[in-house]
Every structure is written in structure tokens, then in C-alpha cells.
Design a protein around this motif. Sequence first.
Motif, PDB file in Angstrom:
ATOM      1  N   TYR A   1      60.264   9.512  46.590  1.00 43.48           N
ATOM      2  CA  TYR A   1      60.749   7.759  46.125  1.00 43.48           C
ATOM      3  C   TYR A   1      61.207   7.067  47.211  1.00 43.48           C
ATOM      4  O   TYR A   1      62.005   7.534  48.157  1.00 43.48           O
ATOM      5  N   VAL A   2      61.191   5.858  47.253  1.00 43.04           N
ATOM      6  CA  VAL A   2      61.916   4.886  48.132  1.00 43.04           C
ATOM      7  C   VAL A   2      62.697   4.234  47.459  1.00 43.04           C
ATOM      8  O   VAL A   2      62.501   3.476  46.450  1.00 43.04           O
ATOM      9  N   VAL A   3      63.997   4.467  47.827  1.00 43.66           N
ATOM     10  CA  VAL A   3      65.079   3.965  46.936  1.00 43.66           C
ATOM     11  C   VAL A   3      65.867   2.765  47.983  1.00 43.66           C
ATOM     12  O   VAL A   3      65.861   2.760  49.181  1.00 43.66           O
ATOM     13  N   ARG A   4      66.411   1.809  47.397  1.00 39.94           N
ATOM     14  CA  ARG A   4      66.858   0.729  47.772  1.00 39.94           C
ATOM     15  C   ARG A   4      68.520   0.829  47.721  1.00 39.94           C
ATOM     16  O   ARG A   4      69.022   0.953  46.660  1.00 39.94           O
ATOM     17  N   VAL A   5      69.217   1.087  48.845  1.00 38.72           N
ATOM     18  CA  VAL A   5      70.403   1.363  49.121  1.00 38.72           C
ATOM     19  C   VAL A   5      70.987  -0.031  49.286  1.00 38.72           C
ATOM     20  O   VAL A   5      71.270  -0.763  50.360  1.00 38.72           O
ATOM     21  N   PRO A   6      71.899  -0.629  47.972  1.00 36.66           N
ATOM     22  CA  PRO A   6      72.246  -2.014  48.469  1.00 36.66           C
ATOM     23  C   PRO A   6      73.597  -2.118  49.313  1.00 36.66           C
ATOM     24  O   PRO A   6      74.169  -0.969  49.444  1.00 36.66           O
ATOM     25  N   PRO A   7      73.702  -3.221  49.871  1.00 36.96           N
ATOM     26  CA  PRO A   7      74.934  -3.290  50.802  1.00 36.96           C
ATOM     27  C   PRO A   7      76.138  -2.902  50.363  1.00 36.96           C
ATOM     28  O   PRO A   7      76.827  -2.445  51.083  1.00 36.96           O
ATOM     29  N   GLU A   8      76.402  -2.892  49.282  1.00 34.22           N
ATOM     30  CA  GLU A   8      77.778  -2.906  48.499  1.00 34.22           C
ATOM     31  C   GLU A   8      78.046  -1.159  48.749  1.00 34.22           C
ATOM     32  O   GLU A   8      79.239  -0.490  48.448  1.00 34.22           O
TER      33      GLU A   8
END
Length: 193
Positions: free
Chosen positions: A9-16
Motif C-alpha cells: 500500500y502507498v500510505v500518506r504520512v501527514p506532516p504533523e
Amino acid sequence: MYISLEDSYVVRVPPELLNENYDQAVLDAARSVLEGKIIDIENKDNVSIGKTYIISLESIKRIGDGSIVHGDGGVYQTIQYTALAYYPKMQEIVDGVVKSIQKFGAFIKFGPFEGLLHISQIMDDSINVDLDNQILSGKDTKFLLKAGDKIRVKIVSLNLSSSSLSDSKIGLTAKQPGLGKEDWIKMITSKIR
């Protein structure tokens, strides 16, 4: 049925979430995106074989470096993961618990899912509905079904939403041999002998 699922899976790691422990940030982002969600699963040839509900991630492994997209502060990270999942299948026999009685049938909880056991699929008998006491009763057989009862049912229709459990529609039956409450099955079996 419960399965161990391996997928990528391609997960988006948010900046926070980005901090000194990148692996933990990726794990936290993956859990928030995957756990408690219904996803499509595919075979080795990338052909969809159905939908499954991810209960919990067991492990994740980062694949390569993450990517940054211009204008987005998050990092897109490819992961390989293993997860405990529930994969309901058509014609599968499951044990569940009656969650509620309605005038049109009973809602049965099995695994993380809830399905409808329509009144026409409960038994071969006229059924009396007592909503105040949450009981369905067979007119001739005197079989009772009430909230909290354990029951064995078969999945006869399956329409899983890609977004949530509450949007999924699962139809059940208890009218075939070996299905129903345990005391019903014993009574019917003893009459056959």
C-alpha cells in the motif's frame, strides 16, 4: 473467516506525524488509513477476489524511500504489510449473535460484520413478532429467537461497501439443515432419527 493478509500500500504520512522516528510515523499513518477499513484484495495476477475488513496491522515494512509531491506537505511511502483481516464469503456458514429484532427480521453480528436474517429466512413456520420483548417465535414449532441468542447462519448475499461496515449489506439464512439455534438443530435432528 479470519485471514492473515499480506499486501502492499502507498500510505500518506501527514506532516504533523513527521518527526525523528519516521518508522513510527509510517506505522501510525498506516494504522489510521487501513485498520477498520474495507479494502479490495487481489490475487497474484492483480484480479480482484473480493473485499476484506482489516482488523489490525501485524507488521509493516517500508519499501524504498518516501516521495514528496509538490504542494503537499505529506510523504508518500510504499509499505509491505501483514494484517489480521475478516474475509466474508458467499455461502460461508458463520456463528453469530442476535443484536436486535425488527418486524422484518433479526440483525446478526458475526466477526466485525452485521447481517440481516430476514423473517422469511428464519424458519419454515409462521413467525410472531414481539418487538417490546425483542422476540421472534414460531407459531407451530415454538422456536424462539431473541436478542443475545447465538445462531448459526449462512451468507446468501454480500454487498460490501468500499467505505465502511455500516454501508455494507449482508443477507443471511437459517432455513437450511444444520443452521439456526443449537436447540433448534438438536430438536430437528432428533426427529429425523
